[in-house]
Design a protein around this motif. Structure first.
Motif, PDB file in Angstrom:
ATOM      1  N   ARG A   3       0.877  -1.214   0.024  1.00  0.00           N
ATOM      2  CA  ARG A   3       0.025  -0.030   0.250  1.00  0.00           C
ATOM      3  C   ARG A   3       0.907   1.417  -0.187  1.00  0.00           C
ATOM      4  N   GLU A   6      -0.696   5.485  -0.601  1.00  0.00           N
ATOM      5  CA  GLU A   6      -2.001   6.010   0.622  1.00  0.00           C
ATOM      6  C   GLU A   6      -1.663   7.603   0.280  1.00  0.00           C
ATOM      7  N   ALA A  23      -7.151   1.581 -12.526  1.00  0.00           N
ATOM      8  CA  ALA A  23      -7.882   2.277 -11.369  1.00  0.00           C
ATOM      9  C   ALA A  23      -7.837   1.239 -10.203  1.00  0.00           C
ATOM     10  N   ARG A  24      -8.360  -0.280 -10.354  1.00  0.00           N
ATOM     11  CA  ARG A  24      -8.451  -0.912  -9.246  1.00  0.00           C
ATOM     12  C   ARG A  24      -7.174  -1.079  -8.465  1.00  0.00           C
ATOM     13  N   ILE A  27      -6.196   1.836  -6.375  1.00  0.00           N
ATOM     14  CA  ILE A  27      -7.000   1.929  -5.331  1.00  0.00           C
ATOM     15  C   ILE A  27      -6.639   1.142  -4.293  1.00  0.00           C
ATOM     16  N   GLU A  28      -6.214  -0.158  -4.474  1.00  0.00           N
ATOM     17  CA  GLU A  28      -5.679  -1.210  -3.731  1.00  0.00           C
ATOM     18  C   GLU A  28      -4.546  -0.731  -3.026  1.00  0.00           C
ATOM     19  N   ASN A  32      -6.277   7.628  -4.312  1.00  0.00           N
ATOM     20  CA  ASN A  32      -7.490   8.309  -4.884  1.00  0.00           C
ATOM     21  C   ASN A  32      -7.501   8.364  -6.195  1.00  0.00           C
ATOM     22  N   VAL A  33      -8.580   7.916  -7.202  1.00  0.00           N
ATOM     23  CA  VAL A  33      -8.382   7.751  -8.520  1.00  0.00           C
ATOM     24  C   VAL A  33      -9.541   8.406  -9.136  1.00  0.00           C
ATOM     25  N   VAL A  50     -15.697  -0.780  -9.482  1.00  0.00           N
ATOM     26  CA  VAL A  50     -14.583  -0.368  -8.590  1.00  0.00           C
ATOM     27  C   VAL A  50     -15.366   0.825  -7.901  1.00  0.00           C
ATOM     28  N   PRO A  52     -14.836   2.819  -4.985  1.00  0.00           N
ATOM     29  CA  PRO A  52     -14.525   4.044  -4.800  1.00  0.00           C
ATOM     30  C   PRO A  52     -13.803   4.897  -5.763  1.00  0.00           C
ATOM     31  N   VAL A  53     -13.884   4.519  -7.052  1.00  0.00           N
ATOM     32  CA  VAL A  53     -13.327   5.432  -8.255  1.00  0.00           C
ATOM     33  C   VAL A  53     -14.088   6.399  -8.423  1.00  0.00           C
ATOM     34  N   GLU A  54     -13.660   7.585  -8.816  1.00  0.00           N
ATOM     35  CA  GLU A  54     -14.436   8.657  -9.088  1.00  0.00           C
ATOM     36  C   GLU A  54     -14.298   8.586 -10.765  1.00  0.00           C
TER      37      GLU A  54
END
Ligand SMILES: NC(=O)c1ccc[n+]([C@@H]2O[C@H](COP(=O)([O-])OP(=O)(O)OC[C@H]3O[C@@H](n4cnc5c(N)ncnc54)[C@H](O)[C@@H]3O)[C@@H](O)[C@H]2O)c1
Length: 258
Positions: A3, A6, A23-24, A27-28, A32-33, A50, A52-54
């Motif tokens: 990670r 962060e 993107a995935r 994010i993992e 922030n994507v 996915v 949490p992606v914007e």
């Protein structure tokens, strides 16, 4: 999986295939994507798979739309650290049978979008004290098949633009690299399969045939390319800039002698 992103903010162009897998993966890793794509069906699928992606609907060859996307990333997440330029189109044709609009569009999308994300994004990355840009090129920028004149030309241009950007922005601590995949299982490869074998092509069979051309005997998965992108975008690649990284199953290592 480290990670190691962060709190980092990444803008990705494209919302399917390699872009979606990236993107995935980012994010993992804690990023922030914001993913920006022209195709609302792909955009919706990415939002759904996915969460949490914007996702922003945008034509990344249009200056105002790219400026808007960079601003949206900054306003939503507080800055910009990573650009992954994956948006592209893949027309087929020789210079003789490629019409002028297609030639121009191919350069606007495949190369122009990289210019534009850099043009609007680099000032934001500089405010953060540095960053990383990964451009999706292709083996077709190194050696190509017949009938892909516009696409191959854009991918060679991406290799050159990557070197130019790397030199210009090393002083800003912004690293710039490209990735050159062989065949990857994505919607773009499905379009290529239908181009060669017709609309009712058996995609698995065609992908096996494409895979047979690669010494490793298969095509790549989008996640494998995303892994290379994540490495180059993150701190583990801190001394990498100006490079092109093949991920081609050995395709360009050989010559066609039997
Ligand atoms: N799939 C392969 O075999 C392969 C091989 C080598 C290189 N590449 C490169 O990898 C990158 C990703 O492609 P992929 O294979 O995931 O295919 P893909 O078609 O799934 O991805 C391309 C994305 O770009 C988007 N896009 C196209 N025009 C756009 C525009 N004007 N504005 C915003 N978005 C736009 C598409 O909607 C799509 O989401 C591309 O640069 C491609 O050239 C792919």
């Amino acid at each position: 999986m480290p990670r190691d992103m962060e709190g980092k903010v990444a803008l990705i162009t494209g919302t399917s295939g390699v872009a979606a897998a990236t993107a995935r993966r980012l994010i993992e890793a804690g990023a922030n994507v914001l993913a920006c794509g022209i195709d609302e069906t792909a955009n919706e699928a990415l939002r759904a798979t996915v969460p949490p992606v914007e996702v922003q609907r945008a034509d990344m060859s249009v200056p105002d739309e790219v400026a808007f996307c960079v601003q949206r990333a900054v306003e939503r997440f507080g800055g910009l650290d990573i650009l992954v330029n994956a948006a592209a189109i893949h027309p087929f044709g020789t210079v003789e049978d490629t019409d002028i609009a297609t030639w121009t569009r191919c350069f606007s999308v495949n190369v122009g979008s990289i210019y534009l994300t850099g043009h609007f994004g680099i000032p934001e990355m500089r405010k953060r004290g540095g960053g990383s840009i990964v451009n999706l090129a292709s083996v077709q920028g190194h050696a190509c098949q017949k009938g892909v004149a516009a696409y191959a030309a854009t991918k060679g241009a991406i290799h050159a633009l990557t070197r130019a950007m790397a030199l210009d922005h090393a002083q800003d601590k912004i690293r710039v690299n490209s990735v050159s995949p062989g065949s990857v299982r994505t919607p773009m490869l499905a379009v290529a399969a239908k181009h060669f074998d017709g609309d009712d092509a058996d995609l698995d069979a065609v992908f096996r045939r494409f895979g047979d051309a690669h010494p490793l005997g298969r095509i790549a998965e989008a996640e494998e390319v995303a892994e290379m992108i994540a490495f180059l975008a993150g701190p583990r690649a801190g001394f990498c800039t100006g490079g092109d990284y093949l991920i081609d199953g050995g395709l360009t290592a050989g010559i066609a002698v039997k």
